[in-house]
Motif scaffolding. Structure first.
Motif, PDB file in Angstrom:
ATOM      1  N   VAL A 121       0.852  -1.185   0.000  1.00  0.00           N
ATOM      2  CA  VAL A 121       0.000   0.000   0.000  1.00  0.00           C
ATOM      3  C   VAL A 121       0.891   1.240   0.000  1.00  0.00           C
ATOM      4  CG1 VAL A 121      -1.817   1.264   1.191  1.00  0.00           C
ATOM      5  CG2 VAL A 121      -1.738  -1.244   1.328  1.00  0.00           C
ATOM      6  N   VAL A 122       0.770   2.032  -1.075  1.00  0.00           N
ATOM      7  CA  VAL A 122       1.459   3.322  -1.111  1.00  0.00           C
ATOM      8  C   VAL A 122       0.474   4.384  -0.652  1.00  0.00           C
ATOM      9  CG1 VAL A 122       2.574   5.048  -2.559  1.00  0.00           C
ATOM     10  CG2 VAL A 122       3.004   2.611  -2.957  1.00  0.00           C
ATOM     11  N   ASP A 123       0.855   5.167   0.369  1.00  0.00           N
ATOM     12  CA  ASP A 123      -0.001   6.205   0.930  1.00  0.00           C
ATOM     13  C   ASP A 123       0.206   7.492   0.142  1.00  0.00           C
ATOM     14  OD1 ASP A 123      -1.162   8.259   2.494  1.00  0.00           O
ATOM     15  OD2 ASP A 123      -0.920   7.053   4.304  1.00  0.00           O
ATOM     16  N   LEU A 124      -0.848   7.928  -0.581  1.00  0.00           N
ATOM     17  CA  LEU A 124      -0.786   9.145  -1.399  1.00  0.00           C
ATOM     18  C   LEU A 124      -1.469  10.326  -0.723  1.00  0.00           C
ATOM     19  CD1 LEU A 124      -1.595   7.564  -4.890  1.00  0.00           C
ATOM     20  CD2 LEU A 124       0.657   8.035  -3.888  1.00  0.00           C
ATOM     21  N   ASP A 125      -1.741  10.205   0.577  1.00  0.00           N
ATOM     22  CA  ASP A 125      -2.418  11.271   1.321  1.00  0.00           C
ATOM     23  C   ASP A 125      -1.572  12.540   1.279  1.00  0.00           C
ATOM     24  OD1 ASP A 125      -3.747  12.918   3.040  1.00  0.00           O
ATOM     25  OD2 ASP A 125      -3.590  11.608   4.794  1.00  0.00           O
ATOM     26  N   PRO A 126      -2.080  13.626   0.672  1.00  0.00           N
ATOM     27  CA  PRO A 126      -1.289  14.872   0.601  1.00  0.00           C
ATOM     28  C   PRO A 126      -1.073  15.505   1.966  1.00  0.00           C
ATOM     29  CG  PRO A 126      -3.540  15.263  -0.164  1.00  0.00           C
ATOM     30  CD  PRO A 126      -3.411  13.782   0.029  1.00  0.00           C
ATOM     31  N   TYR A 127      -1.908  15.144   2.941  1.00  0.00           N
ATOM     32  CA  TYR A 127      -1.784  15.706   4.286  1.00  0.00           C
ATOM     33  C   TYR A 127      -0.856  14.872   5.184  1.00  0.00           C
ATOM     34  CZ  TYR A 127      -5.884  18.227   2.635  1.00  0.00           C
ATOM     35  OH  TYR A 127      -6.751  18.987   1.895  1.00  0.00           O
ATOM     36  N   LYS A 128      -0.395  13.717   4.647  1.00  0.00           N
ATOM     37  CA  LYS A 128       0.534  12.857   5.388  1.00  0.00           C
ATOM     38  C   LYS A 128       0.011  12.541   6.788  1.00  0.00           C
ATOM     39  CE  LYS A 128       3.552  12.835   2.068  1.00  0.00           C
ATOM     40  NZ  LYS A 128       3.811  11.616   1.271  1.00  0.00           N
ATOM     41  N   THR A 129      -1.254  12.164   6.859  1.00  0.00           N
ATOM     42  CA  THR A 129      -1.895  11.928   8.155  1.00  0.00           C
ATOM     43  C   THR A 129      -1.198  10.835   8.945  1.00  0.00           C
ATOM     44  OG1 THR A 129      -4.015  12.585   7.186  1.00  0.00           O
ATOM     45  CG2 THR A 129      -4.073  11.407   9.298  1.00  0.00           C
ATOM     46  N   ILE A 130      -0.945   9.683   8.309  1.00  0.00           N
ATOM     47  CA  ILE A 130      -0.321   8.566   9.010  1.00  0.00           C
ATOM     48  C   ILE A 130       1.110   8.909   9.406  1.00  0.00           C
ATOM     49  CG2 ILE A 130       0.314   6.130   8.857  1.00  0.00           C
ATOM     50  CD1 ILE A 130      -2.688   6.691   8.965  1.00  0.00           C
ATOM     51  N   ALA A 131       1.816   9.592   8.522  1.00  0.00           N
ATOM     52  CA  ALA A 131       3.191   9.974   8.834  1.00  0.00           C
ATOM     53  C   ALA A 131       3.245  10.892  10.047  1.00  0.00           C
ATOM     54  CB  ALA A 131       3.832  10.652   7.620  1.00  0.00           C
ATOM     55  N   GLN A 132       2.292  11.825  10.128  1.00  0.00           N
ATOM     56  CA  GLN A 132       2.263  12.737  11.268  1.00  0.00           C
ATOM     57  C   GLN A 132       1.915  12.001  12.552  1.00  0.00           C
ATOM     58  OE1 GLN A 132       0.067  16.412  10.658  1.00  0.00           O
ATOM     59  NE2 GLN A 132       0.517  16.373   8.473  1.00  0.00           N
ATOM     60  N   LEU A 133       1.028  11.002  12.456  1.00  0.00           N
ATOM     61  CA  LEU A 133       0.685  10.227  13.647  1.00  0.00           C
ATOM     62  C   LEU A 133       1.878   9.436  14.153  1.00  0.00           C
ATOM     63  CD1 LEU A 133      -2.874   8.908  12.690  1.00  0.00           C
ATOM     64  CD2 LEU A 133      -2.316  10.668  14.368  1.00  0.00           C
ATOM     65  N   ASN A 134       2.769   9.039  13.246  1.00  0.00           N
ATOM     66  CA  ASN A 134       3.939   8.260  13.632  1.00  0.00           C
ATOM     67  C   ASN A 134       5.119   9.126  14.055  1.00  0.00           C
ATOM     68  OD1 ASN A 134       2.833   5.721  13.224  1.00  0.00           O
ATOM     69  ND2 ASN A 134       3.332   5.715  11.050  1.00  0.00           N
ATOM     70  N   ASP A 135       5.014  10.438  13.859  1.00  0.00           N
ATOM     71  CA  ASP A 135       6.103  11.348  14.200  1.00  0.00           C
ATOM     72  C   ASP A 135       5.988  11.746  15.666  1.00  0.00           C
ATOM     73  OD1 ASP A 135       8.106  13.160  14.339  1.00  0.00           O
ATOM     74  OD2 ASP A 135       7.302  14.562  12.858  1.00  0.00           O
ATOM     75  N   VAL A 136       6.693  11.041  16.530  1.00  0.00           N
ATOM     76  CA  VAL A 136       6.585  11.287  17.966  1.00  0.00           C
ATOM     77  C   VAL A 136       7.188  12.628  18.369  1.00  0.00           C
ATOM     78  CG1 VAL A 136       6.557   8.839  18.537  1.00  0.00           C
ATOM     79  CG2 VAL A 136       8.737  10.023  18.385  1.00  0.00           C
ATOM     80  N   SER A 137       7.996  13.236  17.490  1.00  0.00           N
ATOM     81  CA  SER A 137       8.595  14.524  17.826  1.00  0.00           C
ATOM     82  C   SER A 137       7.543  15.620  17.921  1.00  0.00           C
ATOM     83  CB  SER A 137       9.652  14.908  16.786  1.00  0.00           C
ATOM     84  OG  SER A 137       9.047  15.133  15.511  1.00  0.00           O
TER      85      SER A 137
END
Length: 249
Positions: free
Chosen positions: A105-121
């Motif tokens: 699954v390639v995530d094409l979400d322009p808002y990078k929702t999952i990436a932001q949820l995984n960014d603990v910083s």
């Protein structure tokens, strides 16, 4: 190395190249699911007769990406591309998947929702104030305070006055490592502001000291710079120590 190749290399490393094949029940297929945001996931059984749109909804529960932002690719067990699953209206079975293949699954979400949820910083970290910490019971700080309270206080022993050392006497001062004894004249005996206890101020015969008889702006005696120093009485021996004539050495 492509992402698919790296996944296969990782699988081979972990399994030692002896990964067992799993067979799904009739009417289903067992697929491994990986994601561009989450990496490798677990294998799952999927019905063959569901549409790709329904398949994406099931994948959302595993990888988090919304179906509208999914790009699906099917890979065989060797990591080779089998097909792009790009038609939401056809069934999964129409792409002829077999057990132990992998869907990526390639995530094409322009808002990078999952990436932001995984960014603990980006997660705001809680910081407790000193007042709140002091109000808590059974903390390490309270433990240390209790230990100090229960420990008997050490009695301060008054250091005796070095009566055997007088100003004007010749002396020899032992070095810290005992390798060199410095000779000089006693210039001061008493207490000082820069430390506790009694100290002996010495004007050395050679520039082997640290000061000119003053420390931290207060003068205790006068001598050339680097000829003065302060030592503890137990390092000083007074007696007949004439100034050495280095020219004769």
């Amino acid at each position: 190395m492509s992402y698919g190749e790296s996944i296969e290399a990782l699988r081979a490393y972990v399994t030692g190249g002896n990964e067992p094949d799993y067979k799904a029940p009739a009417g289903q297929v067992r697929l491994e699911v990986s994601s561009s945001e989450l990496g490798l996931s677990n294998s799952r059984n999927f019905p063959l007769d569901i549409s790709i749109a329904e398949f994406k909804s099931k994948l959302q529960l595993l990888v988090g990406t919304a179906p509208i932002f999914m790009e699906l690719t099917l890979f065989d067990k060797q990591g080779r591309t089998v097909a792009k699953l790009d038609n939401d209206n056809v069934t999964l079975n129409s792409y002829r998947p077999s057990d132990n293949m992998r869907v990526h699954v390639v995530d094409l979400d322009p808002y990078k929702t999952i990436a932001q949820l995984n960014d603990v910083s980006q997660i705001e970290k809680y910081t407790m104030s000193e007042d709140d910490y002091n109000k808590r019971e059974h903390t390490y700080r309270k433990f240390k305070q209790q230990q100090q309270t229960n420990s008997p206080a050490k009695e301060e022993v008054e250091e005796p006055v070095p009566e055997n050392i007088k100003v004007g006497e010749r002396c020899e001062v032992a070095s810290e490592d005992g390798s060199l004894a410095r000779r000089g004249e006693v210039m001061f005996v008493g207490k000082v502001d820069f430390s506790t206890g009694y100290w002996v101020g010495v004007k050395f015969d050679e520039p082997l000291g640290k000061n000119d008889g003053s420390v931290q702006g207060k003068r205790y005696f006068t001598c050339p710079n680097k000829y003065g120093g302060f030592v503890k009485p137990n390092k000083v021996v007074v007696g007949d120590f004439p100034e050495e004539d280095f020219d004769e050495l």
